[in-house]
Design a protein around this motif. Sequence first.
Motif, short mmCIF file in Angstrom:
data_model
loop_
_atom_site.label_atom_id
_atom_site.label_comp_id
_atom_site.label_asym_id
_atom_site.label_seq_id
_atom_site.Cartn_x
_atom_site.Cartn_y
_atom_site.Cartn_z
N UNK A 51 0.84 -1.20 0.00
CA UNK A 51 0.00 0.00 0.00
C UNK A 51 0.87 1.25 0.00
N UNK A 52 0.52 2.19 -0.85
CA UNK A 52 1.21 3.48 -0.83
C UNK A 52 0.91 4.22 0.46
N UNK A 53 -0.34 4.11 0.92
CA UNK A 53 -0.77 4.68 2.19
C UNK A 53 -1.23 3.53 3.08
N UNK A 54 -0.65 3.38 4.25
CA UNK A 54 -1.12 2.32 5.14
C UNK A 54 -2.58 2.58 5.51
N UNK A 55 -3.36 1.52 5.55
CA UNK A 55 -4.80 1.64 5.75
C UNK A 55 -5.28 0.68 6.82
N UNK A 56 -5.97 1.22 7.82
CA UNK A 56 -6.64 0.39 8.81
C UNK A 56 -8.11 0.26 8.46
N UNK A 57 -8.61 -0.96 8.45
CA UNK A 57 -10.02 -1.23 8.15
C UNK A 57 -10.66 -1.78 9.42
N UNK A 58 -11.60 -1.04 9.97
CA UNK A 58 -12.28 -1.44 11.20
C UNK A 58 -13.63 -2.01 10.80
N UNK A 59 -13.92 -3.23 11.26
CA UNK A 59 -15.09 -3.95 10.77
C UNK A 59 -16.02 -4.29 11.92
N UNK B 171 -6.41 -7.99 2.58
CA UNK B 171 -5.57 -7.98 3.77
C UNK B 171 -4.24 -8.71 3.55
N UNK B 172 -4.04 -9.18 2.31
CA UNK B 172 -2.72 -9.70 1.93
C UNK B 172 -1.81 -8.58 1.43
N UNK B 173 -2.39 -7.40 1.18
CA UNK B 173 -1.59 -6.26 0.75
C UNK B 173 -0.82 -5.72 1.95
N UNK B 174 0.48 -5.58 1.78
CA UNK B 174 1.30 -5.07 2.88
C UNK B 174 0.91 -3.63 3.19
N UNK B 175 0.55 -3.39 4.44
CA UNK B 175 0.13 -2.05 4.85
C UNK B 175 -1.36 -1.90 5.03
N UNK C 114 -17.00 -1.07 -1.58
CA UNK C 114 -16.10 -1.04 -0.42
C UNK C 114 -14.68 -1.46 -0.80
N UNK C 115 -14.57 -2.44 -1.67
CA UNK C 115 -13.25 -2.85 -2.13
C UNK C 115 -12.57 -1.71 -2.89
N UNK C 116 -13.30 -1.06 -3.78
CA UNK C 116 -12.73 0.06 -4.53
C UNK C 116 -12.30 1.20 -3.63
N UNK C 117 -13.12 1.53 -2.64
CA UNK C 117 -12.76 2.60 -1.71
C UNK C 117 -11.51 2.24 -0.93
N UNK C 118 -11.44 1.01 -0.43
CA UNK C 118 -10.26 0.59 0.34
C UNK C 118 -9.00 0.68 -0.50
N UNK C 119 -9.07 0.18 -1.74
CA UNK C 119 -7.89 0.22 -2.60
C UNK C 119 -7.48 1.66 -2.91
N UNK C 120 -8.46 2.51 -3.17
CA UNK C 120 -8.15 3.91 -3.48
C UNK C 120 -7.53 4.61 -2.27
#
Length: 439
Positions: free
Chosen positions: A4-12, A44-48, A285-291
């Motif tokens: 990930x260019x920007x580290x992202x936390x996803x709270x579920x 969640x396999x994407x680093x970051x 949601x997938x698109x938003x997370x990736x963006x």
Amino acid sequence: MLTAKNSLGVVFFPAFDWAIEATHPEREERLLYTQDQLKEEGLFDIEGVVEYKPEVATRQDVERVHFCLPSVETVATKSHMISAGGAIKAARLVMDGEMDRAFALVRPPGHHAMKVVEGNRGFCNINIEAVMLEWIREHYGPKRVAIIDTDCHHGDGTQDIYWHDPNTLFISLHQDGRTLYPGTGFPDELGGPNALGRTLNIPLPPRTGDEGFLYVVENCILPILKDFKPDLVINSAGQDNHFTDPITNMNFSAQGYARLNELLKPDLAVLEGGYAIQGALPYVNLGICLAMAGVDYSHVREPDFDPARIRQDVRTMDFIKKVCEMTTRHYFRPPAAPTDGDVVNGWHSRMKDVYYDTDGISESQVESVSLCSDCAGVRKIEVWSSISPLSLCIEIPQTACDRCLGLGKRVLEEGHTKGNYRIIQCINRKEKEYTQFGF
């Protein structure tokens, strides 16, 4: 492996134990399909990119924001407190520097919950973005914040909460209120006398598509954000603008949502509406997370995506351009005074009637704010409803000047000695005191 260019936390948090009805559009399946999709696609396999569990909001977290009548416990269930706690967890990740950005994929939603809350309206009980934002301000000091509400329905609750706050820029782009609940969100709704131009509404015609939404962001919202210079940008990320949503009439796509977030670069996003639980939410949601993570999202497609079928009409874009011109003018050259209400003895007052469509509660308010050039002013609300007698609600802002701090305390004292109120609540953000008196 992708990074990930920007580290992202996803709270579920899907809220397994809360639904208005078993078959209601706002139910737990809204997020279960998304959860499966994110894992199957290897997000969640994407680093970051890391998944986190929510916190639980406290009573005081809610009391910083809302006047809950008669109490927080009568308004909010445990699921509401966890949903708000999920938003707080996302904020903590970003504010503590653990993650660059965070997305709270939680329910129940909150953007229709207003300053005063007596029940559920628009599927919302407490405003989770506002609870999150005021938690940030309580723990990290006053912040200049922009909230961009991209839900298809006007974010009338968030607008109401920040109507008088010059340090919060609230922008809602939504389906025109003449065609959709809650019937508000028009360009002349610009904020209170101490914060004119800090509330901006961009009503869009039915069947607006990617072209229209992205035009608004690039040509209206981004120039305003550049001028406002917020410390934080929050996306109130409703997803019911999608072309398959069962209760709205728009033509936005998963690719459009992803591009919108790539342009906005929100520090925080919080899920709001969106009720096409299989055909839209998992992909949006997938698109938003990736963006948000700065990862390529070009492969994200809904099963029935057909650009030609959802392309918007030329006349739609003509209307959108005019609304954007008006919105830009309202921000940079707001009127000298509100068009609603009256000024008496240094207070601006207006009457408000609120209907809780889910719970069938009719509520009336006389809301007043002290005119002040140094802070947001003291907010005083006299409120009564079909289930509650006359009550008094007072808010002293976090950045209150000495004059308004003293004024707020006098209003509280006069409410005790001269008023005929069943309940008196006071939010004193300046001194971190939250009090309630019942009679």
